[in-house]
Design a protein around this motif. Structure first.
Motif, PDB file in Angstrom:
ATOM      1  N   LEU A   1      -1.720  -7.639  -8.327  1.00  0.00           N
ATOM      2  CA  LEU A   1      -2.969  -8.370  -8.089  1.00  0.00           C
ATOM      3  C   LEU A   1      -4.166  -7.613  -8.668  1.00  0.00           C
ATOM      4  O   LEU A   1      -5.065  -8.207  -9.261  1.00  0.00           O
ATOM      5  CB  LEU A   1      -3.159  -8.575  -6.580  1.00  0.00           C
TER       6      LEU A   1
ATOM      7  N   PHE B   1     -13.201 -12.656  -7.422  1.00  0.00           N
ATOM      8  CA  PHE B   1     -12.947 -13.700  -8.421  1.00  0.00           C
ATOM      9  C   PHE B   1     -14.007 -13.680  -9.512  1.00  0.00           C
ATOM     10  O   PHE B   1     -13.717 -13.946 -10.683  1.00  0.00           O
ATOM     11  CB  PHE B   1     -12.815 -15.063  -7.749  1.00  0.00           C
TER      12      PHE B   1
ATOM     13  N   SER C   1     -12.898 -10.978 -11.754  1.00  0.00           N
ATOM     14  CA  SER C   1     -11.738 -11.403 -12.544  1.00  0.00           C
ATOM     15  C   SER C   1     -12.152 -12.323 -13.692  1.00  0.00           C
ATOM     16  O   SER C   1     -11.594 -12.256 -14.787  1.00  0.00           O
ATOM     17  CB  SER C   1     -10.730 -12.119 -11.639  1.00  0.00           C
TER      18      SER C   1
ATOM     19  N   LEU D   1      -0.376 -12.824 -13.026  1.00  0.00           N
ATOM     20  CA  LEU D   1      -1.105 -13.680 -12.098  1.00  0.00           C
ATOM     21  C   LEU D   1      -0.330 -14.962 -11.800  1.00  0.00           C
ATOM     22  O   LEU D   1      -0.398 -15.511 -10.705  1.00  0.00           O
ATOM     23  CB  LEU D   1      -2.475 -14.039 -12.665  1.00  0.00           C
ATOM     24  N   ALA D   2       0.434 -15.435 -12.792  1.00  0.00           N
ATOM     25  CA  ALA D   2       1.139 -16.697 -12.613  1.00  0.00           C
ATOM     26  C   ALA D   2       2.455 -16.527 -11.860  1.00  0.00           C
ATOM     27  O   ALA D   2       2.737 -17.286 -10.934  1.00  0.00           O
ATOM     28  CB  ALA D   2       1.387 -17.352 -13.973  1.00  0.00           C
TER      29      ALA D   2
ATOM     30  N   THR E   1      -6.269 -17.770 -18.714  1.00  0.00           N
ATOM     31  CA  THR E   1      -6.307 -16.961 -17.490  1.00  0.00           C
ATOM     32  C   THR E   1      -7.525 -17.331 -16.655  1.00  0.00           C
ATOM     33  O   THR E   1      -7.445 -17.398 -15.423  1.00  0.00           O
ATOM     34  CB  THR E   1      -6.336 -15.462 -17.847  1.00  0.00           C
TER      35      THR E   1
ATOM     36  N   LEU F   1      -6.687 -20.360 -14.847  1.00  0.00           N
ATOM     37  CA  LEU F   1      -5.765 -20.054 -13.749  1.00  0.00           C
ATOM     38  C   LEU F   1      -6.525 -19.473 -12.553  1.00  0.00           C
ATOM     39  O   LEU F   1      -6.192 -19.729 -11.395  1.00  0.00           O
ATOM     40  CB  LEU F   1      -4.703 -19.061 -14.231  1.00  0.00           C
ATOM     41  N   LEU F   2      -7.577 -18.701 -12.856  1.00  0.00           N
ATOM     42  CA  LEU F   2      -8.377 -18.120 -11.773  1.00  0.00           C
ATOM     43  C   LEU F   2      -9.109 -19.205 -10.982  1.00  0.00           C
ATOM     44  O   LEU F   2      -9.319 -19.060  -9.773  1.00  0.00           O
ATOM     45  CB  LEU F   2      -9.389 -17.120 -12.339  1.00  0.00           C
TER      46      LEU F   2
ATOM     47  N   TRP G   1      -7.928 -22.076 -10.311  1.00  0.00           N
ATOM     48  CA  TRP G   1      -6.869 -22.558  -9.425  1.00  0.00           C
ATOM     49  C   TRP G   1      -6.633 -21.573  -8.282  1.00  0.00           C
ATOM     50  O   TRP G   1      -6.669 -21.921  -7.105  1.00  0.00           O
ATOM     51  CB  TRP G   1      -5.604 -22.754 -10.272  1.00  0.00           C
ATOM     52  N   ARG G   2      -6.406 -20.304  -8.652  1.00  0.00           N
ATOM     53  CA  ARG G   2      -6.121 -19.261  -7.674  1.00  0.00           C
ATOM     54  C   ARG G   2      -7.263 -19.092  -6.675  1.00  0.00           C
ATOM     55  O   ARG G   2      -7.068 -19.002  -5.469  1.00  0.00           O
ATOM     56  CB  ARG G   2      -5.875 -17.927  -8.377  1.00  0.00           C
TER      57      ARG G   2
ATOM     58  N   GLN H   1      -7.080 -19.637  -2.697  1.00  0.00           N
ATOM     59  CA  GLN H   1      -7.123 -18.456  -1.843  1.00  0.00           C
ATOM     60  C   GLN H   1      -8.432 -18.318  -1.079  1.00  0.00           C
ATOM     61  O   GLN H   1      -8.456 -17.800   0.025  1.00  0.00           O
ATOM     62  CB  GLN H   1      -6.919 -17.195  -2.689  1.00  0.00           C
TER      63      GLN H   1
ATOM     64  N   GLY I   1     -13.234 -20.121  -7.032  1.00  0.00           N
ATOM     65  CA  GLY I   1     -12.653 -20.478  -8.312  1.00  0.00           C
ATOM     66  C   GLY I   1     -13.721 -20.845  -9.327  1.00  0.00           C
ATOM     67  O   GLY I   1     -13.671 -20.420 -10.485  1.00  0.00           O
TER      68      GLY I   1
END
Lengths: 233, 253, 166
Positions: A47, A188, A191, B128-129, B191, B194-195, B197-198, B202, B208
């Motif tokens: 992570l 996030f 990221s 991550l996936a 990516t 995807l973040l 989504w993640r 979360q 997101g």
């Protein structure tokens, strides 16, 4: 024991990164995974490691120009996050972002230390020449390996210190003054910046367009899926 | 006078330590001398000639650690001819100094700024996936390519000497580098999606959305010259601030 | 125009292709070096690393048409191997009006040279050339890549004097 593991892995990574092999084992995504494995939380390591990989994708050693020490930074951040996560039920985004903020400057400190070793290594060059002049060519050649000690030692000392700072401070902050803050959003945000940094490292004429195209198309797909799932539910 | 295969393998193994004692004056000089020493020992049984040979390889050298393998192989090619008296003793060093800059440029331009970042981005997206197995597989493929090319360059340098230049040219690495970078940028964009989504799953949709916005606007800021580490602190604070603001707005409305 | 003249013992390599050329928007590289110009191996090797859209020429130092390159609309990066080549270039017609910025990238250690940056070692004679050029209007700086902090002539002089010598 945990700090010893962090020290050994950080030291070996520092060697693998420059002095021996360079098989990507010291890159954040690999090193953080290994540290997670060693400390009993592979998922936590992954992570943290994945965004750090993108964040430091442009950290490459071109000739004499040194990048930040991404392996040292990663070892401290990932080690700190996994150890802090033990007290908090795992590496959550909150734990990851605070560990990052606490330990990331070590990457810069590592770069300075590496410069210092490059100056110190001039003494090794002198020693090799001296051995050669005494008629010991094999010994002169082997002086090279002595250069592996300093990078190992620097990272093996600094990484556990950074990890310990994070492991001690993060639970206090998360349970104390920062309890009400939406810290996960901060992770996030970081990221997302990491993706941008990764894209910037890809210097090609069409890279900008392709990056935004993938971002927009991917986001559209994600929103569509969410919407349909949301509608059904 | 030729170097036995066993010794060549030993030289290649030692070449993996090329940058162990990287120093400002000679850069990779100690690493190069360390790597080539077994070959010199085989070519020059007389102590004085071996000493002279090693001394010339303690001079300045710097290249990319992978592509340097080609120069190492080619230098042994020339040292064999020096040992047989077919070439002047200055040739190996001239060969090194001629090829080190261009081959460093190839290595930096292909491996360090294209192939490795591409696989790094792929590993990050995969991690991550689907988690750690993606990291293992990606690294395995990278190293298959890495070690095959590194050993191939060493072997061809040894067999062909100056001819290695034509071989490297045929690989057309700068063309592949360009494609890999475009593909890498694509992976970084995916990516970011995807973040979205993640983050939404979360920590709420806002997290997101913040990740996506950071990916879109952070790119512009970094291209504009923003420094990376300070930018990270700014964006974390901005992200937390945005979430606070949204919560308050949501709460009061 | 000539946005930069770079002095680099390694001539064309990664730092230039990966950082300086994109930063300056360079469309052609001229490598001005007598030894490289007379070596087929060097010429062949030099073209290896070039991206498909960036041509390079290898010529002797005396062959460089400074005014012609400066008059071009597209940016041309000129590479020299040694500070001595820079001195020859000035004697051969290079002026600050044609190419103002001069960068010392990599000058390796040799007997008599002292460290002034992590990648640049200079002798007294070379430092004199650099300082004199700066006094004539060249913007001289030492750094390996654009993201490093540049060191100007005053800093180079101070570091040379502070270095123990070698």
């Amino acid at each position: 024991m945990s700090y010893l593991l962090v020290a050994i892995l950080a030291g070996l990574a520092a060697i693998e990164r420059k002095g021996f092999l360079q098989a990507m084992l010291a890159r954040p995504v690999a090193l953080a995974t290994l540290i997670g494995l060693a400390l009993g939380d592979v998922g936590g390591g992954v992570l943290v490691g994945a965004p750090l990989e993108l964040f430091w994708l442009g950290a490459v050693n071109l000739g004499a120009a040194l990048p930040v020490h991404e392996a040292l930074g990663t070892a401290a951040i990932a080690g700190g996050a996994v150890l802090a996560g033990r007290a908090l039920g795992g590496v959550t985004p909150e734990v990851a972002v605070l560990s990052l903020l606490i330990a990331a400057p070590l990457a810069d400190a590592g770069r300075r230390a590496e410069r210092l070793t490059e100056v110190l290594n001039e003494k090794l060059a002198a020693r090799a020449e001296e051995r050669l002049s005494r008629g010991d060519p094999a010994g002169a050649a082997r002086v090279n390996l002595l250069g592996l000690f300093a990078p190992f030692a620097i990272s093996a000392v600094l990484a556990p210190i950074g990890a310990a700072l994070a492991a001690e401070a993060v639970p206090r902050l998360v349970l104390g003054p920062f309890a009400a803050l939406p810290l996960a959003t901060g992770w996030f945000a970081f990221s997302g910046l990491a993706c941008a940094s990764g894209a910037k490292a890809m210097r090609a004429p069409r890279a900008r367009v392709v990056y935004y195209a993938a971002l927009v198309a991917g986001a559209a797909a994600v929103v569509t899926v969410m919407w349909r799932v949301g509608v059904r539910a | 006078m030729t170097v036995p295969t066993r010794t060549l393998l030993r030289v290649f193994w030692r070449s993996l330590f090329l940058q162990a004692a990287w120093n400002r004056r000679g850069m990779q000089n100690l690493g190069f001398a360390y790597a080539i020493d077994p070959a010199l020992a085989a070519l020059y049984p007389e102590p004085e000639r071996r000493r002279e040979a090693l001394a010339r390889h303690l001079g300045f050298f710097n290249c990319h650690p992978y592509t340097a393998a080609a120069i190492l192989g080619g230098t042994i090619y020339h040292e064999e001819r020096v040992a047989r008296g077919e070439e002047p003793a200055g040739n190996p060093v001239l060969y090194k100094s001629t090829l080190q800059g261009p081959l460093a440029a190839i290595g930096d331009g292909f491996f360090w700024t294209a192939l490795r970042p591409f696989f790094g981005a792929l590993a990050a997206l995969g991690a991550l996936a689907v988690g750690w197995p993606a990291v293992v597989i990606t690294l395995a493929i990278y190293n298959l390519v890495h070690l095959a090319l590194r050993y191939g360059l060493f072997r061809d340098g040894y067999r062909k000497g100056d001819g290695i230049v034509a071989d490297v040219a045929r690989l057309a690495l700068p063309v592949f580098a360009d494609r890999l970078r475009v593909a890498g940028a694509f992976v970084c964009g995916l990516t970011a999606a995807l973040l979205l989504w993640r983050g939404a799953l979360q920590a709420g949709f806002l997290s997101g959305a913040v990740a996506l916005a950071a990916a879109a606007f952070g790119y512009l800021a970094l291209l504009g010259g923003a420094r990376l580490l300070p930018a990270a602190y700014v964006i974390v604070v901005a992200g937390v601030g945005a979430a606070l603001f949204a919560a308050r707005w949501h709460g009061s409305s | 125009m000539i946005p930069l003249v770079r002095i680099d013992n390694r001539l064309l390599h990664g730092q230039i292709l990966e950082t300086w050329a994109p930063r300056l928007g360079v469309r052609e590289v001229v490598v001005a070096d007598d030894a490289a110009a007379s070596s087929p191996l060097a010429k062949a090797a030099m073209t290896l690393a070039l991206p498909p859209d960036l041509p390079a020429r290898v010529v002797r130092v005396d062959e460089v048409d400074w005014a012609g390159l400066a008059a071009r609309k597209e940016p041309v990066l000129v590479l020299l191997r040694e500070v001595a080549s820079f001195a020859r270039a000035i004697a051969g017609g290079l002026t600050p009006a044609l190419a103002r910025r001069v960068n010392l990238g990599n000058v390796h250690y040799a007997q008599g040279r002292r460290p002034v940056t992590p990648s640049v070692f200079l002798s007294k004679e070379e430092l004199d050339v650099v300082v004199a050029a700066a006094a004539d209007g060249f913007e001289v700086e030492a750094r390996a890549v654009p993201s490093d902090d540049p060191a100007g002539p005053a800093a180079l002089l101070a570091r040379y004097n502070a270095a123990a010598g070698g």
